[in-house]
Scaffold this motif. Structure first.
Motif, PDB file in Angstrom:
ATOM      1  N   VAL A  42      -5.493  22.126   5.758  1.00  0.00           N
ATOM      2  CA  VAL A  42      -6.058  20.813   6.038  1.00  0.00           C
ATOM      3  C   VAL A  42      -5.493  19.831   5.013  1.00  0.00           C
ATOM      4  CG1 VAL A  42      -8.195  19.470   6.140  1.00  0.00           C
ATOM      5  CG2 VAL A  42      -8.144  21.822   7.007  1.00  0.00           C
ATOM      6  N   ALA A  43      -5.138  18.656   5.482  1.00  0.00           N
ATOM      7  CA  ALA A  43      -4.551  17.632   4.608  1.00  0.00           C
ATOM      8  C   ALA A  43      -5.529  16.493   4.364  1.00  0.00           C
ATOM      9  CB  ALA A  43      -3.281  17.066   5.234  1.00  0.00           C
ATOM     10  N   LEU A  44      -5.454  15.976   3.158  1.00  0.00           N
ATOM     11  CA  LEU A  44      -6.134  14.732   2.826  1.00  0.00           C
ATOM     12  C   LEU A  44      -5.082  13.638   2.877  1.00  0.00           C
ATOM     13  CD1 LEU A  44      -8.132  15.744  -0.374  1.00  0.00           C
ATOM     14  CD2 LEU A  44      -9.034  15.428   1.934  1.00  0.00           C
ATOM     15  N   GLU A  45      -5.372  12.563   3.584  1.00  0.00           N
ATOM     16  CA  GLU A  45      -4.510  11.397   3.514  1.00  0.00           C
ATOM     17  C   GLU A  45      -5.134  10.477   2.483  1.00  0.00           C
ATOM     18  OE1 GLU A  45      -3.587   9.525   7.208  1.00  0.00           O
ATOM     19  OE2 GLU A  45      -2.134  11.077   7.683  1.00  0.00           O
ATOM     20  N   MET A  46      -4.318  10.122   1.488  1.00  0.00           N
ATOM     21  CA  MET A  46      -4.793   9.298   0.384  1.00  0.00           C
ATOM     22  C   MET A  46      -3.958   8.023   0.353  1.00  0.00           C
ATOM     23  SD  MET A  46      -5.263  12.297  -2.494  1.00  0.00           S
ATOM     24  CE  MET A  46      -6.425  11.414  -3.542  1.00  0.00           C
ATOM     25  N   ALA A  47      -4.541   6.952  -0.176  1.00  0.00           N
ATOM     26  CA  ALA A  47      -3.820   5.686  -0.253  1.00  0.00           C
ATOM     27  C   ALA A  47      -4.242   4.925  -1.495  1.00  0.00           C
ATOM     28  CB  ALA A  47      -4.054   4.852   0.997  1.00  0.00           C
ATOM     29  N   LYS A  48      -3.362   3.990  -1.854  1.00  0.00           N
ATOM     30  CA  LYS A  48      -3.611   3.127  -3.006  1.00  0.00           C
ATOM     31  C   LYS A  48      -3.018   1.763  -2.700  1.00  0.00           C
ATOM     32  CE  LYS A  48      -2.366   2.732  -7.897  1.00  0.00           C
ATOM     33  NZ  LYS A  48      -1.734   3.427  -9.025  1.00  0.00           N
TER      34      LYS A  48
ATOM     35  N   GLU B  48       0.853  -1.176   0.000  1.00  0.00           N
ATOM     36  CA  GLU B  48       0.000   0.000   0.000  1.00  0.00           C
ATOM     37  C   GLU B  48       0.892   1.229   0.000  1.00  0.00           C
ATOM     38  OE1 GLU B  48      -4.257   0.649   2.068  1.00  0.00           O
ATOM     39  OE2 GLU B  48      -2.617   0.249   3.444  1.00  0.00           O
ATOM     40  N   LEU B  49       0.449   2.282  -0.672  1.00  0.00           N
ATOM     41  CA  LEU B  49       1.202   3.528  -0.728  1.00  0.00           C
ATOM     42  C   LEU B  49       0.300   4.651  -0.240  1.00  0.00           C
ATOM     43  CD1 LEU B  49       3.884   4.836  -1.553  1.00  0.00           C
ATOM     44  CD2 LEU B  49       2.960   5.102  -3.855  1.00  0.00           C
ATOM     45  N   TRP B  50       0.800   5.411   0.713  1.00  0.00           N
ATOM     46  CA  TRP B  50       0.061   6.519   1.310  1.00  0.00           C
ATOM     47  C   TRP B  50       0.718   7.833   0.918  1.00  0.00           C
ATOM     48  CZ3 TRP B  50      -4.089   6.507   4.864  1.00  0.00           C
ATOM     49  CH2 TRP B  50      -4.570   5.227   5.198  1.00  0.00           C
ATOM     50  N   LEU B  51      -0.040   8.913   1.018  1.00  0.00           N
ATOM     51  CA  LEU B  51       0.492  10.255   0.820  1.00  0.00           C
ATOM     52  C   LEU B  51      -0.448  11.242   1.490  1.00  0.00           C
ATOM     53  CD1 LEU B  51      -1.354  11.892  -1.514  1.00  0.00           C
ATOM     54  CD2 LEU B  51      -0.281  10.175  -2.948  1.00  0.00           C
ATOM     55  N   SER B  52       0.042  12.447   1.680  1.00  0.00           N
ATOM     56  CA  SER B  52      -0.784  13.539   2.191  1.00  0.00           C
ATOM     57  C   SER B  52      -0.651  14.707   1.240  1.00  0.00           C
ATOM     58  CB  SER B  52      -0.318  13.979   3.583  1.00  0.00           C
ATOM     59  OG  SER B  52      -0.535  12.965   4.527  1.00  0.00           O
ATOM     60  N   THR B  53      -1.753  15.374   1.021  1.00  0.00           N
ATOM     61  CA  THR B  53      -1.740  16.587   0.213  1.00  0.00           C
ATOM     62  C   THR B  53      -2.777  17.549   0.776  1.00  0.00           C
ATOM     63  OG1 THR B  53      -1.716  17.469  -2.043  1.00  0.00           O
ATOM     64  CG2 THR B  53      -3.407  15.816  -1.538  1.00  0.00           C
ATOM     65  N   ALA B  54      -2.516  18.809   0.614  1.00  0.00           N
ATOM     66  CA  ALA B  54      -3.441  19.818   1.136  1.00  0.00           C
ATOM     67  C   ALA B  54      -4.738  19.807   0.338  1.00  0.00           C
ATOM     68  CB  ALA B  54      -2.803  21.200   1.067  1.00  0.00           C
ATOM     69  N   THR B  55      -5.838  20.029   1.014  1.00  0.00           N
ATOM     70  CA  THR B  55      -7.120  20.106   0.319  1.00  0.00           C
ATOM     71  C   THR B  55      -7.099  21.230  -0.713  1.00  0.00           C
ATOM     72  OG1 THR B  55      -8.012  21.500   2.080  1.00  0.00           O
ATOM     73  CG2 THR B  55      -8.470  19.134   2.222  1.00  0.00           C
ATOM     74  N   SER B  56      -6.301  22.252  -0.471  1.00  0.00           N
ATOM     75  CA  SER B  56      -6.213  23.391  -1.390  1.00  0.00           C
ATOM     76  C   SER B  56      -5.306  23.130  -2.596  1.00  0.00           C
ATOM     77  CB  SER B  56      -5.707  24.625  -0.638  1.00  0.00           C
ATOM     78  OG  SER B  56      -4.425  24.368  -0.091  1.00  0.00           O
ATOM     79  N   ASN B  57      -4.559  22.035  -2.592  1.00  0.00           N
ATOM     80  CA  ASN B  57      -3.631  21.721  -3.684  1.00  0.00           C
ATOM     81  C   ASN B  57      -4.379  20.907  -4.758  1.00  0.00           C
ATOM     82  OD1 ASN B  57      -1.507  21.063  -5.358  1.00  0.00           O
ATOM     83  ND2 ASN B  57      -0.144  20.476  -3.690  1.00  0.00           N
TER      84      ASN B  57
END
Length: 167
Positions: free
Chosen positions: A159-165, A123-132
């Motif tokens: 605010v960050a979104l944590e996303m995964a795949k 699994e691969l995770w990341l964080s990105t800003a909701t504004s990005n």
């Protein structure tokens, strides 16, 4: 500075060449990082730690006739629960402003996924800003889905979104 992988894709796989970062690339990574992430906080303290961590792989994107135009950093993700899948985290991905929206970020992301699979990460995770919005579009189009919202992730208050795949 140590880099864990020897995986590299050369120009025969497209105009964008991906290679592992070397000691001489530190200045480029620091400068681009400061520029790309300034909106979200001061990363001058954490970046050297990531660069010095032997478990973190730093990949650079180069174009013919140009020096580096982008980088990505892959590190292990520490499980938050006992039975969590072994995974990785995209710690950072940045592209020089004059090369954005030309496929460099997507190519770096594909190489990070390849390295994660080679390291048997599931699994691969990341964080990105909701504004990005551009980053969110890239990650969503690559199959990442939002898992959580983190209101305290960025020093700037974004605010960050944590996303995964799953890989």
């Amino acid at each position: 500075m140590t880099y864990a992988s020897s995986y590299v894709r050369g120009p025969e796989h497209g105009a964008i060449a991906i290679r592992l970062a070397r000691d001489g690339d530190l200045g480029f990574v620091r400068t681009l990082s400061a520029e790309a992430f300034a909106t979200y906080g001061d990363y001058s303290g954490v970046l050297p730690a990531w660069l010095g961590d032997p478990a973190v792989q730093t990949l650079l994107a180069e174009l013919p006739g140009e020096s580096a135009v982008g980088f990505a950093m892959l590190g292990p993700r520490r499980p938050h629960r006992l039975l969590a899948m072994p995974g990785g985290e995209l710690l950072a991905l940045a592209v020089a402003p004059h090369q954005r929206h030309r496929g460099v970020g997507r190519r770096l992301l594909l190489e990070v996924e390849h390295c994660a699979r080679a390291a048997r990460m599931r699994e691969l995770w990341l964080s990105t800003a909701t504004s990005n919005v551009p980053a969110r579009r890239l990650y969503s189009s690559a199959g990442f889905t939002v898992r959580t919202l983190d209101r305290r992730r960025y020093p700037s208050g974004h605010v960050a979104l944590e996303m995964a795949k799953r890989l």
